[in-house]
Design a protein around this motif. Structure first.
Motif, PDB file in Angstrom:
ATOM      1  N   GLU A 109       0.838  -1.205   0.000  1.00 44.42           N
ATOM      2  CA  GLU A 109       0.000   0.000   0.000  1.00 44.42           C
ATOM      3  C   GLU A 109       0.872   1.254   0.000  1.00 44.42           C
ATOM      4  O   GLU A 109       0.635   2.205  -0.758  1.00 44.42           O
ATOM      5  CB  GLU A 109      -0.917  -0.029   1.236  1.00 44.42           C
ATOM      6  CG  GLU A 109      -2.246   0.677   1.054  1.00 44.42           C
ATOM      7  CD  GLU A 109      -2.837   0.563  -0.349  1.00 44.42           C
ATOM      8  OE1 GLU A 109      -3.050  -0.565  -0.819  1.00 44.42           O
ATOM      9  OE2 GLU A 109      -3.077   1.625  -0.982  1.00 44.42           O
ATOM     10  N   ALA A 110       1.927   1.228   0.843  1.00 43.15           N
ATOM     11  CA  ALA A 110       2.839   2.391   0.910  1.00 43.15           C
ATOM     12  C   ALA A 110       3.516   2.595  -0.449  1.00 43.15           C
ATOM     13  O   ALA A 110       3.710   3.737  -0.895  1.00 43.15           O
ATOM     14  CB  ALA A 110       3.878   2.154   2.003  1.00 43.15           C
ATOM     15  N   LEU A 111       3.857   1.510  -1.122  1.00 41.79           N
ATOM     16  CA  LEU A 111       4.533   1.642  -2.424  1.00 41.79           C
ATOM     17  C   LEU A 111       3.574   2.137  -3.505  1.00 41.79           C
ATOM     18  O   LEU A 111       3.976   2.899  -4.386  1.00 41.79           O
ATOM     19  CB  LEU A 111       5.180   0.302  -2.822  1.00 41.79           C
ATOM     20  CG  LEU A 111       6.405  -0.033  -1.963  1.00 41.79           C
ATOM     21  CD1 LEU A 111       6.871  -1.459  -2.189  1.00 41.79           C
ATOM     22  CD2 LEU A 111       7.546   0.943  -2.246  1.00 41.79           C
ATOM     23  N   ARG A 112       2.301   1.734  -3.395  1.00 43.82           N
ATOM     24  CA  ARG A 112       1.318   2.272  -4.364  1.00 43.82           C
ATOM     25  C   ARG A 112       1.211   3.782  -4.196  1.00 43.82           C
ATOM     26  O   ARG A 112       1.160   4.528  -5.169  1.00 43.82           O
ATOM     27  CB  ARG A 112      -0.050   1.633  -4.143  1.00 43.82           C
ATOM     28  CG  ARG A 112      -0.131   0.235  -4.691  1.00 43.82           C
ATOM     29  CD  ARG A 112      -1.580  -0.258  -4.727  1.00 43.82           C
ATOM     30  NE  ARG A 112      -1.573  -1.683  -5.010  1.00 43.82           N
ATOM     31  CZ  ARG A 112      -1.629  -2.645  -4.086  1.00 43.82           C
ATOM     32  NH1 ARG A 112      -1.730  -2.338  -2.805  1.00 43.82           N
ATOM     33  NH2 ARG A 112      -1.579  -3.909  -4.437  1.00 43.82           N
ATOM     34  N   THR A 113       1.193   4.223  -2.934  1.00 47.18           N
ATOM     35  CA  THR A 113       1.104   5.671  -2.668  1.00 47.18           C
ATOM     36  C   THR A 113       2.339   6.364  -3.239  1.00 47.18           C
ATOM     37  O   THR A 113       2.249   7.384  -3.921  1.00 47.18           O
ATOM     38  CB  THR A 113       1.019   5.918  -1.145  1.00 47.18           C
ATOM     39  OG1 THR A 113      -0.047   5.133  -0.647  1.00 47.18           O
ATOM     40  CG2 THR A 113       0.799   7.386  -0.820  1.00 47.18           C
ATOM     41  N   PHE A 114       3.515   5.772  -2.982  1.00 48.79           N
ATOM     42  CA  PHE A 114       4.760   6.366  -3.483  1.00 48.79           C
ATOM     43  C   PHE A 114       4.728   6.480  -5.001  1.00 48.79           C
ATOM     44  O   PHE A 114       5.003   7.538  -5.570  1.00 48.79           O
ATOM     45  CB  PHE A 114       5.964   5.516  -3.033  1.00 48.79           C
ATOM     46  CG  PHE A 114       7.233   5.852  -3.756  1.00 48.79           C
ATOM     47  CD1 PHE A 114       7.982   6.962  -3.382  1.00 48.79           C
ATOM     48  CD2 PHE A 114       7.674   5.078  -4.827  1.00 48.79           C
ATOM     49  CE1 PHE A 114       9.155   7.294  -4.061  1.00 48.79           C
ATOM     50  CE2 PHE A 114       8.837   5.407  -5.511  1.00 48.79           C
ATOM     51  CZ  PHE A 114       9.577   6.512  -5.127  1.00 48.79           C
ATOM     52  N   HIS A 115       4.379   5.371  -5.673  1.00 49.00           N
ATOM     53  CA  HIS A 115       4.445   5.383  -7.141  1.00 49.00           C
ATOM     54  C   HIS A 115       3.396   6.304  -7.758  1.00 49.00           C
ATOM     55  O   HIS A 115       3.608   6.813  -8.862  1.00 49.00           O
ATOM     56  CB  HIS A 115       4.325   3.962  -7.698  1.00 49.00           C
ATOM     57  CG  HIS A 115       5.623   3.216  -7.610  1.00 49.00           C
ATOM     58  ND1 HIS A 115       6.658   3.427  -8.470  1.00 49.00           N
ATOM     59  CD2 HIS A 115       6.062   2.289  -6.721  1.00 49.00           C
ATOM     60  CE1 HIS A 115       7.679   2.656  -8.134  1.00 49.00           C
ATOM     61  NE2 HIS A 115       7.349   1.949  -7.072  1.00 49.00           N
ATOM     62  N   GLY A 116       2.301   6.522  -7.025  1.00 51.80           N
ATOM     63  CA  GLY A 116       1.298   7.446  -7.567  1.00 51.80           C
ATOM     64  C   GLY A 116       1.678   8.899  -7.305  1.00 51.80           C
ATOM     65  O   GLY A 116       1.119   9.824  -7.901  1.00 51.80           O
ATOM     66  N   SER A 152       5.418   7.612 -11.719  1.00 49.13           N
ATOM     67  CA  SER A 152       5.568   6.205 -12.089  1.00 49.13           C
ATOM     68  C   SER A 152       4.324   5.412 -11.692  1.00 49.13           C
ATOM     69  O   SER A 152       3.426   5.930 -11.028  1.00 49.13           O
ATOM     70  CB  SER A 152       6.804   5.618 -11.414  1.00 49.13           C
ATOM     71  OG  SER A 152       6.612   5.595 -10.020  1.00 49.13           O
ATOM     72  N   LYS A 153       4.309   4.123 -12.104  1.00 44.45           N
ATOM     73  CA  LYS A 153       3.189   3.238 -11.734  1.00 44.45           C
ATOM     74  C   LYS A 153       3.787   1.946 -11.188  1.00 44.45           C
ATOM     75  O   LYS A 153       4.933   1.602 -11.511  1.00 44.45           O
ATOM     76  CB  LYS A 153       2.388   2.849 -12.978  1.00 44.45           C
ATOM     77  CG  LYS A 153       1.595   3.948 -13.605  1.00 44.45           C
ATOM     78  CD  LYS A 153       0.649   3.376 -14.681  1.00 44.45           C
ATOM     79  CE  LYS A 153       1.339   3.039 -15.976  1.00 44.45           C
ATOM     80  NZ  LYS A 153       0.502   2.674 -17.084  1.00 44.45           N
ATOM     81  N   VAL A 154       3.018   1.223 -10.408  1.00 47.90           N
ATOM     82  CA  VAL A 154       3.457  -0.092  -9.940  1.00 47.90           C
ATOM     83  C   VAL A 154       2.298  -1.077 -10.098  1.00 47.90           C
ATOM     84  O   VAL A 154       1.127  -0.684  -9.983  1.00 47.90           O
ATOM     85  CB  VAL A 154       3.927  -0.027  -8.459  1.00 47.90           C
ATOM     86  CG1 VAL A 154       2.785   0.278  -7.502  1.00 47.90           C
ATOM     87  CG2 VAL A 154       4.628  -1.321  -8.035  1.00 47.90           C
ATOM     88  N   ALA A 211      12.786   4.405  -6.638  1.00 46.00           N
ATOM     89  CA  ALA A 211      11.873   3.294  -6.301  1.00 46.00           C
ATOM     90  C   ALA A 211      12.581   2.294  -5.381  1.00 46.00           C
ATOM     91  O   ALA A 211      11.976   1.777  -4.438  1.00 46.00           O
ATOM     92  CB  ALA A 211      11.401   2.605  -7.580  1.00 46.00           C
ATOM     93  N   ILE A 212      13.855   2.041  -5.645  1.00 46.30           N
ATOM     94  CA  ILE A 212      14.609   1.109  -4.792  1.00 46.30           C
ATOM     95  C   ILE A 212      14.810   1.730  -3.408  1.00 46.30           C
ATOM     96  O   ILE A 212      14.607   1.073  -2.372  1.00 46.30           O
ATOM     97  CB  ILE A 212      15.971   0.756  -5.445  1.00 46.30           C
ATOM     98  CG1 ILE A 212      15.728  -0.040  -6.728  1.00 46.30           C
ATOM     99  CG2 ILE A 212      16.859  -0.031  -4.474  1.00 46.30           C
ATOM    100  CD1 ILE A 212      16.983  -0.316  -7.558  1.00 46.30           C
ATOM    101  N   ALA A 213      15.177   3.020  -3.381  1.00 46.24           N
ATOM    102  CA  ALA A 213      15.420   3.695  -2.090  1.00 46.24           C
ATOM    103  C   ALA A 213      14.159   3.672  -1.228  1.00 46.24           C
ATOM    104  O   ALA A 213      14.222   3.454  -0.007  1.00 46.24           O
ATOM    105  CB  ALA A 213      15.882   5.134  -2.341  1.00 46.24           C
TER     106      ALA A 213
END
Ligand code: FAD
Length: 466
Positions: free
Chosen positions: A354-361, A368-370, A407-409
């Motif tokens: 969920e946190a990564l979806r927020t980040f990528h949006g 970016s997208k995930v 994205a990696i960081a």
């Protein structure tokens, strides 16, 4: 004075010495093009020649020749590795094992197969199954990948949910040729094998391998759709952890990833807007899996009986592991991927995604997208160190190299370790064995001729290159 090509022709004959521009280009590449970063770094790196010996004796002659002239040697199986492992950074000779591809013996009592390094995993699996044995694990590239290449550059795949990964007893022994003027052979087993697993061919040349197998099981395949990835993951984790359910694969995909799987879409195996679980289950157990899935809103969309295993137009594993990325890139070449080790705790893993979806949006990721694709597997199965892993081969749609780095960081900030598929340095991969590889390399590759420039970013910075 003779040229390198003349010398190789004299040593290996026309089929064993390739120097036409097309062969040089083809054999100097692997599947690094999945990474826009590696494309930039590796496109155009070329070998000076390609050698394809057909016997250990020919290979020994080649090694002696290269040692006498300090020529780099880069080993190559089928070239399906994703990290530029087979790309000759400093030219020299790419040594393809496609003519060293024999299955030498299959011990039907012990379930051990002795092979040359270029033997294809598909060939081994197909030969072993009628005799009652199957591979412990294999990559989704099993049809083409060579056993030496899998051991030298792979991790795990189909079967890892049951029997673990390459480090978990896949190999019984390996015979290694040292890259010295003696080109001596050493047969190694036990902890010495660690020096050769996922070592990118930097620690010696594997010339013969003994591979442990497990008794063959009739596997049936099933695809089930779910309202969301969360439901699919909760189902998949319950199935994965159930010791009474025998399975060879649990692969989970959030929408829109299933829409990329052309042949499965055509077969009606994909439900619009829903997540997908791709399973290999012991024959007769698909019905139980469907009943279990109903508790999570799951429905069967496709199945194939055990009699059709590895025999149909496609296998469900053709859409799993890094094949998922391949289908995504076919749909839109802008997709690439990461390999993110999510928490084994389902609640935490869902929070991380969920946190990564927020980040990528969001803005920091540069638009970016995930889309999450998860493989469930086990490491060190049936030992006190056993660990069930949820490995995301998360698809990311990122504009550039800084976007990938960000994205990696972000994953690392969230405590998600990443096996970065956008670098060719072995010591940047958390899965390598470290010291055992360094020790083996010092012993069997003392002149540093094997795949130079791949072992370590630090060592590479200090070297003069070519
Ligand atoms: P290569 O790419 O030819 O070689 C890999 C490494 O092994 C190189 O560094 C090479 O130098 C070294 N090597 C080869 N032969 C020798 C030798 N005789 N002695 C010493 N070193 C040697 N990987 C997985 O682990 N699991 C997956 O499910 C998976 N899925 C994939 C899906 C796709 C679509 C793609 C493109 C890749 C995937 N991979 C996967 C990565 C790769 O396909 C596998 O690791 C495969 O087993 C590599 O085999 P290969 O013969 O192509 O190896």
């Amino acid at each position: 004075m003779t040229t390198l090509q003349d010398d190789l022709l004299g040593m290996l004959g026309a089929r064993g010495a390739l120097s036409d521009p097309r062969s040089l280009s083809t054999f100097s590449k692997d599947a690094f093009y999945y990474s826009p970063v590696l494309r930039e770094l590796l496109d155009g790196k070329l070998a000076d020649a390609v050698a394809a010996p057909q016997s250990v004796t020919e290979l020994q002659e080649l090694v002696r020749y290269a040692c006498a002239r300090s020529i780099p040697l880069t080993m190559r199986g089928s070239g399906t590795g994703n990290y530029g492992q087979c790309v000759p950074l400093r030219g020299g000779i790419v040594v393809s094992t496609h003519r060293l591809n024999r299955i030498l013996a299959l011990d039907e009592a012990a379930g051990v197969v002795r092979v040359e390094p270029g033997a294809r995993l598909g060939q081994i699996e197909r030969q072993a199954r009628p005799l009652g044995w199957e591979l412990r694990c294999y990559p989704s590239t099993w049809a083409t990948a060579a056993v030496g290449g899998f051991v030298g550059g792979g991790f795990g795949g189909v079967g890892s949910i049951r029997n673990g990964v390459l480090w978990d007893g896949f190999l019984k022994s390996v015979t290694v040729m040292e890259v010295t003027p003696e080109a001596a052979l050493h047969t190694l087993s036990g902890t010495e094998l660690l020096g050769f697993i996922h070592a990118y061919g930097t620690s010696g040349i594997m010339v013969e391998l003994e591979v442990n197998m497990v008794p063959a099981v009739p596997w049936e395949e099933a695809a089930l759709s779910f309202p969301s990835l969360e439901q699919a993951l909760r189902f998949g984790a319950e199935l994965a952890l159930d010791p009474l359910e025998d399975k060879r694969m649990v692969s989970l995909h959030e929408w829109p990833i299933p829409s990329f799987f052309g042949p499965l879409v055509a077969a009606g195996g994909v439900a619009e807007g829903r997540a997908l679980a791709l399973l290999e289950l012991r024959e007769g157990r698909a019905g139980a899996a469907v009943s279990r899935a109903a508790n999570f809103g799951g429905e069967l969309t496709y199945s194939a009986p055990a009699s059709a295993y590895h025999a149909g137009k496609f296998c469900l594993s053709d859409f799993t592991w890094n094949h998922t990325t391949l289908w995504a890139m076919r749909s839109d070449p802008g997709w690439t991927y990461l390999q993110s080790n999510l928490s084994s705790d389902i609640g935490e893993a869902l929070g991380q995604m969920e946190a990564l979806r927020t980040f990528h949006g969001g803005q920091e990721s540069g638009g970016s997208k995930v889309a999450f694709h998860l493989e469930i597997g086990r490491q060190a199965p049936d030992t006190p160190q056993e660990r069930v892993f949820i490995s995301a081969l998360d698809l990311i749609y990122v504009p550039d190299a800084p976007g990938i780095a960000a994205a990696i960081a972000e994953r690392e900030r969230l405590g998600v370790s990443v096996a970065n598929p956008h670098t060719y340095y072995l010591d940047a991969d958390p899965r390598w064995s470290g010291q055992p590889v360094m020790d083996a390399s010092a012993r069997y590759n003392p002149l540093g001729l094997l795949n130079p420039g791949k072992l370590s970013a630090e060592a590479d910075a200090g070297s003069t290159g070519r």
